[in-house]
Design a protein around this motif. Structure first.
Motif, PDB file in Angstrom:
ATOM      1  N   ALA A  99      -4.257   9.758   0.783  1.00 22.19           N
ATOM      2  CA  ALA A  99      -2.893   9.254   0.738  1.00 22.19           C
ATOM      3  C   ALA A  99      -1.989  10.292   0.085  1.00 22.19           C
ATOM      4  CB  ALA A  99      -2.835   7.944  -0.037  1.00 22.19           C
TER       5      ALA A  99
ATOM      6  N   TYR B 141       1.565  11.494  -1.350  1.00 22.00           N
ATOM      7  CA  TYR B 141       2.610  10.696  -1.973  1.00 22.00           C
ATOM      8  C   TYR B 141       3.678  11.569  -2.608  1.00 22.00           C
ATOM      9  CZ  TYR B 141      -0.172  11.528  -6.230  1.00 22.00           C
ATOM     10  OH  TYR B 141      -0.876  12.094  -7.266  1.00 22.00           O
TER      11      TYR B 141
ATOM     12  N   CYS C 295      -9.203   8.464   4.541  1.00 19.26           N
ATOM     13  CA  CYS C 295      -9.274   7.952   3.158  1.00 19.26           C
ATOM     14  C   CYS C 295      -8.484   8.821   2.184  1.00 19.26           C
ATOM     15  CB  CYS C 295     -10.713   7.809   2.694  1.00 19.26           C
ATOM     16  SG  CYS C 295     -11.618   6.542   3.579  1.00 19.26           S
TER      17      CYS C 295
ATOM     18  N   ARG D  81       3.810   6.221  -1.048  1.00 19.22           N
ATOM     19  CA  ARG D  81       2.587   6.778  -0.442  1.00 19.22           C
ATOM     20  C   ARG D  81       2.611   6.621   1.074  1.00 19.22           C
ATOM     21  NH1 ARG D  81      -2.880   5.014  -2.645  1.00 19.22           N
ATOM     22  NH2 ARG D  81      -2.662   3.683  -0.853  1.00 19.22           N
ATOM     23  N   ALA D  82       1.866   7.497   1.730  1.00 23.19           N
ATOM     24  CA  ALA D  82       1.690   7.416   3.188  1.00 23.19           C
ATOM     25  C   ALA D  82       0.197   7.528   3.479  1.00 23.19           C
ATOM     26  CB  ALA D  82       2.458   8.523   3.891  1.00 23.19           C
ATOM     27  N   PRO D  83      -0.573   6.421   3.283  1.00 26.73           N
ATOM     28  CA  PRO D  83      -2.022   6.476   3.465  1.00 26.73           C
ATOM     29  C   PRO D  83      -2.428   6.855   4.898  1.00 26.73           C
ATOM     30  CG  PRO D  83      -1.382   4.441   2.381  1.00 26.73           C
ATOM     31  CD  PRO D  83      -0.127   5.092   2.868  1.00 26.73           C
ATOM     32  N   ILE D  84      -3.442   7.685   4.989  1.00 28.30           N
ATOM     33  CA  ILE D  84      -4.078   8.019   6.258  1.00 28.30           C
ATOM     34  C   ILE D  84      -5.469   7.411   6.170  1.00 28.30           C
ATOM     35  CG2 ILE D  84      -4.788   9.866   7.815  1.00 28.30           C
ATOM     36  CD1 ILE D  84      -2.666  11.632   6.341  1.00 28.30           C
ATOM     37  N   LYS D  85      -5.601   6.175   6.623  1.00 31.12           N
ATOM     38  CA  LYS D  85      -6.819   5.396   6.410  1.00 31.12           C
ATOM     39  C   LYS D  85      -8.047   6.011   7.055  1.00 31.12           C
ATOM     40  CE  LYS D  85      -4.351   1.124   5.723  1.00 31.12           C
ATOM     41  NZ  LYS D  85      -4.136  -0.240   6.153  1.00 31.12           N
TER      42      LYS D  85
ATOM     43  N   ILE E 252      -1.575  14.280  -3.701  1.00 30.46           N
ATOM     44  CA  ILE E 252      -2.490  13.684  -2.726  1.00 30.46           C
ATOM     45  C   ILE E 252      -3.618  12.989  -3.482  1.00 30.46           C
ATOM     46  CG2 ILE E 252      -3.904  15.770  -2.453  1.00 30.46           C
ATOM     47  CD1 ILE E 252      -3.951  14.959   0.613  1.00 30.46           C
ATOM     48  N   GLU E 253      -4.059  11.870  -2.929  1.00 29.39           N
ATOM     49  CA  GLU E 253      -5.141  11.075  -3.519  1.00 29.39           C
ATOM     50  C   GLU E 253      -6.209  10.873  -2.454  1.00 29.39           C
ATOM     51  OE1 GLU E 253      -5.671   6.406  -4.765  1.00 29.39           O
ATOM     52  OE2 GLU E 253      -3.699   7.315  -4.934  1.00 29.39           O
TER      53      GLU E 253
ATOM     54  N   GLU F 148       0.822  -1.211   0.000  1.00 30.43           N
ATOM     55  CA  GLU F 148       0.000   0.000   0.000  1.00 30.43           C
ATOM     56  C   GLU F 148       0.859   1.266   0.000  1.00 30.43           C
ATOM     57  OE1 GLU F 148      -1.017   0.623   4.728  1.00 30.43           O
ATOM     58  OE2 GLU F 148      -2.511  -0.266   3.435  1.00 30.43           O
ATOM     59  N   ASN F 149       2.180   1.117   0.156  1.00 32.30           N
ATOM     60  CA  ASN F 149       3.071   2.267   0.224  1.00 32.30           C
ATOM     61  C   ASN F 149       3.997   2.445  -0.976  1.00 32.30           C
ATOM     62  OD1 ASN F 149       2.871   0.994   3.218  1.00 32.30           O
ATOM     63  ND2 ASN F 149       2.666   3.211   3.242  1.00 32.30           N
TER      64      ASN F 149
END
Length: 123
Positions: free
Chosen positions: A59, A61, A57, A50-54, A84-85, A23-24
């Motif tokens: 991420a 990057y 929602c 990426r550094a998702p912030i779950k 950012i996504e 996921e990263n």
């Protein structure tokens, strides 16, 4: 995609595909076509971190890689960028993204920047 080319802001469009090993960490390939004084085609390949912030929602990057552009002549370049996504679970994880990359052109060509806004579909 809106690169600044030859001192002028120009608009265009494109497509990208990406594959994430985790996921990263992933790879991204993109193609863009821009309306400069003549057609400018840009092909890029990038490593994406990426550094998702779950809980939100989203991420943020960073990405870096190389590419090839053609506008009457072909030249290579290297790029770095960030973005950012955001994903929407209710829409089958469809997402939106915004990012920017700075391209360091090789040879005597001028460096340029590309800003992108888009929609991502999960397959």
């Amino acid at each position: 995609m809106f690169p600044r080319h030859g001192g002028e802001d120009v608009a265009g469009g494109g497509v990208l595909a990406e594959y994430f090993f985790t996921e990263n960490i992933g790879l991204q390939g993109s193609y863009g076509l821009f309306a400069t004084s003549s057609e400018h085609h840009q092909f890029d390949g990038s490593l994406v971190l990426r550094a998702p912030i779950k809980s939100l929602c989203i991420a943020p990057y960073v990405l870096a890689g190389g590419g090839v552009g053609s506008n009457g002549s072909t030249r290579g370049d290297y790029h770095v960028g960030a973005g950012i996504e955001a994903r929407f679970g209710a829409a089958n994880c469809m997402g939106v993204f915004a990012d920017g990359t700075y391209h360091f052109a090789t040879g005597d060509d001028t460096d340029f920047t590309i800003a992108r806004l888009g929609v991502k579909f999960r397959f």
